[in-house]
Scaffold this motif. Sequence first.
Motif, PDB file in Angstrom:
ATOM      1  N   GLY A  71       9.048  16.789 -13.217  1.00  0.00           N
ATOM      2  CA  GLY A  71      10.150  15.862 -13.022  1.00  0.00           C
ATOM      3  C   GLY A  71       9.719  14.454 -12.658  1.00  0.00           C
ATOM      4  N   SER A  72       8.434  14.261 -12.405  1.00  0.00           N
ATOM      5  CA  SER A  72       7.916  12.940 -12.050  1.00  0.00           C
ATOM      6  C   SER A  72       7.487  12.202 -13.326  1.00  0.00           C
ATOM      7  CB  SER A  72       6.726  13.091 -11.103  1.00  0.00           C
ATOM      8  OG  SER A  72       5.673  13.752 -11.781  1.00  0.00           O
ATOM      9  N   THR A  73       7.072  10.957 -13.175  1.00  0.00           N
ATOM     10  CA  THR A  73       6.657  10.173 -14.338  1.00  0.00           C
ATOM     11  C   THR A  73       5.530  10.840 -15.128  1.00  0.00           C
ATOM     12  OG1 THR A  73       7.401   8.132 -13.285  1.00  0.00           O
ATOM     13  CG2 THR A  73       5.874   7.908 -15.127  1.00  0.00           C
ATOM     14  N   PRO A  74       4.454  11.335 -14.490  1.00  0.00           N
ATOM     15  CA  PRO A  74       3.424  12.008 -15.298  1.00  0.00           C
ATOM     16  C   PRO A  74       3.990  13.188 -16.089  1.00  0.00           C
ATOM     17  CG  PRO A  74       2.555  11.524 -13.127  1.00  0.00           C
ATOM     18  CD  PRO A  74       4.030  11.218 -13.084  1.00  0.00           C
ATOM     19  N   SER A  75       4.836  13.961 -15.475  1.00  0.00           N
ATOM     20  CA  SER A  75       5.448  15.099 -16.145  1.00  0.00           C
ATOM     21  C   SER A  75       6.352  14.648 -17.293  1.00  0.00           C
ATOM     22  CB  SER A  75       6.254  15.916 -15.126  1.00  0.00           C
ATOM     23  OG  SER A  75       7.004  16.912 -15.764  1.00  0.00           O
ATOM     24  N   ASN A  76       7.075  13.573 -17.082  1.00  0.00           N
ATOM     25  CA  ASN A  76       7.950  13.059 -18.133  1.00  0.00           C
ATOM     26  C   ASN A  76       7.148  12.543 -19.321  1.00  0.00           C
ATOM     27  OD1 ASN A  76      10.163  13.716 -16.574  1.00  0.00           O
ATOM     28  ND2 ASN A  76      10.330  11.685 -15.681  1.00  0.00           N
ATOM     29  N   VAL A  77       6.010  11.913 -19.047  1.00  0.00           N
ATOM     30  CA  VAL A  77       5.117  11.488 -20.124  1.00  0.00           C
ATOM     31  C   VAL A  77       4.669  12.724 -20.905  1.00  0.00           C
ATOM     32  CG1 VAL A  77       2.807  10.565 -20.605  1.00  0.00           C
ATOM     33  CG2 VAL A  77       4.332   9.358 -19.030  1.00  0.00           C
ATOM     34  N   CYS A  78       4.280  13.764 -20.192  1.00  0.00           N
ATOM     35  CA  CYS A  78       3.798  14.990 -20.833  1.00  0.00           C
ATOM     36  C   CYS A  78       4.877  15.678 -21.660  1.00  0.00           C
ATOM     37  CB  CYS A  78       3.270  15.957 -19.785  1.00  0.00           C
ATOM     38  SG  CYS A  78       1.783  15.355 -18.966  1.00  0.00           S
ATOM     39  N   SER A  79       6.112  15.584 -21.224  1.00  0.00           N
ATOM     40  CA  SER A  79       7.189  16.238 -21.974  1.00  0.00           C
ATOM     41  C   SER A  79       7.313  15.644 -23.375  1.00  0.00           C
ATOM     42  CB  SER A  79       8.513  16.156 -21.218  1.00  0.00           C
ATOM     43  OG  SER A  79       8.991  14.831 -21.205  1.00  0.00           O
ATOM     44  N   GLN A  80       6.941  14.377 -23.527  1.00  0.00           N
ATOM     45  CA  GLN A  80       6.942  13.756 -24.858  1.00  0.00           C
ATOM     46  C   GLN A  80       5.830  14.349 -25.732  1.00  0.00           C
ATOM     47  OE1 GLN A  80       9.344  11.511 -25.849  1.00  0.00           O
ATOM     48  NE2 GLN A  80      10.196  12.088 -23.868  1.00  0.00           N
TER      49      GLN A  80
END
Length: 136
Positions: A71-80
């Motif tokens: 749910g954090s920025t690194p995780s959001n980058v990874c979701s892409q």
Amino acid sequence: MSVSILLVTHNRIGHELLETARETLGFCPVQTRTLEVTPDGEPAELIERAMDLVGLLDDGDGVLVLTDCYGSTPSNVCSQLARDHRIVVIAGVNLPMLLRVFNYPGLTLPELADKARTGGRDGVILVETFHATREC
């Protein structure tokens, strides 16, 4: 060929985990890179950098992407990144997870992802001592 590892984390968490795992094992059995996400990082730039790193790492067997906090920025980058079938993303990276992954470098991407998940989960243990003082 083997699955490669990309750590996408806040600041230097991934770098420090990788260095500690290397020191513990004495070597690094797979291609590994880190992407440090700082508070001033632009998500679009981070996604582009992450895709570039995946392109460098993927030799055909895929890339296991480990991130720190869902749910954090690194995780959001990874979701892409997870939209690609040769990429598996797991949030909640910890040292037991990374060590487990490094101990099974010959597994396929789905098998290695499962080892990472179970290694991370099984590495979280409540350690109780009767003589220790509890301070936070």
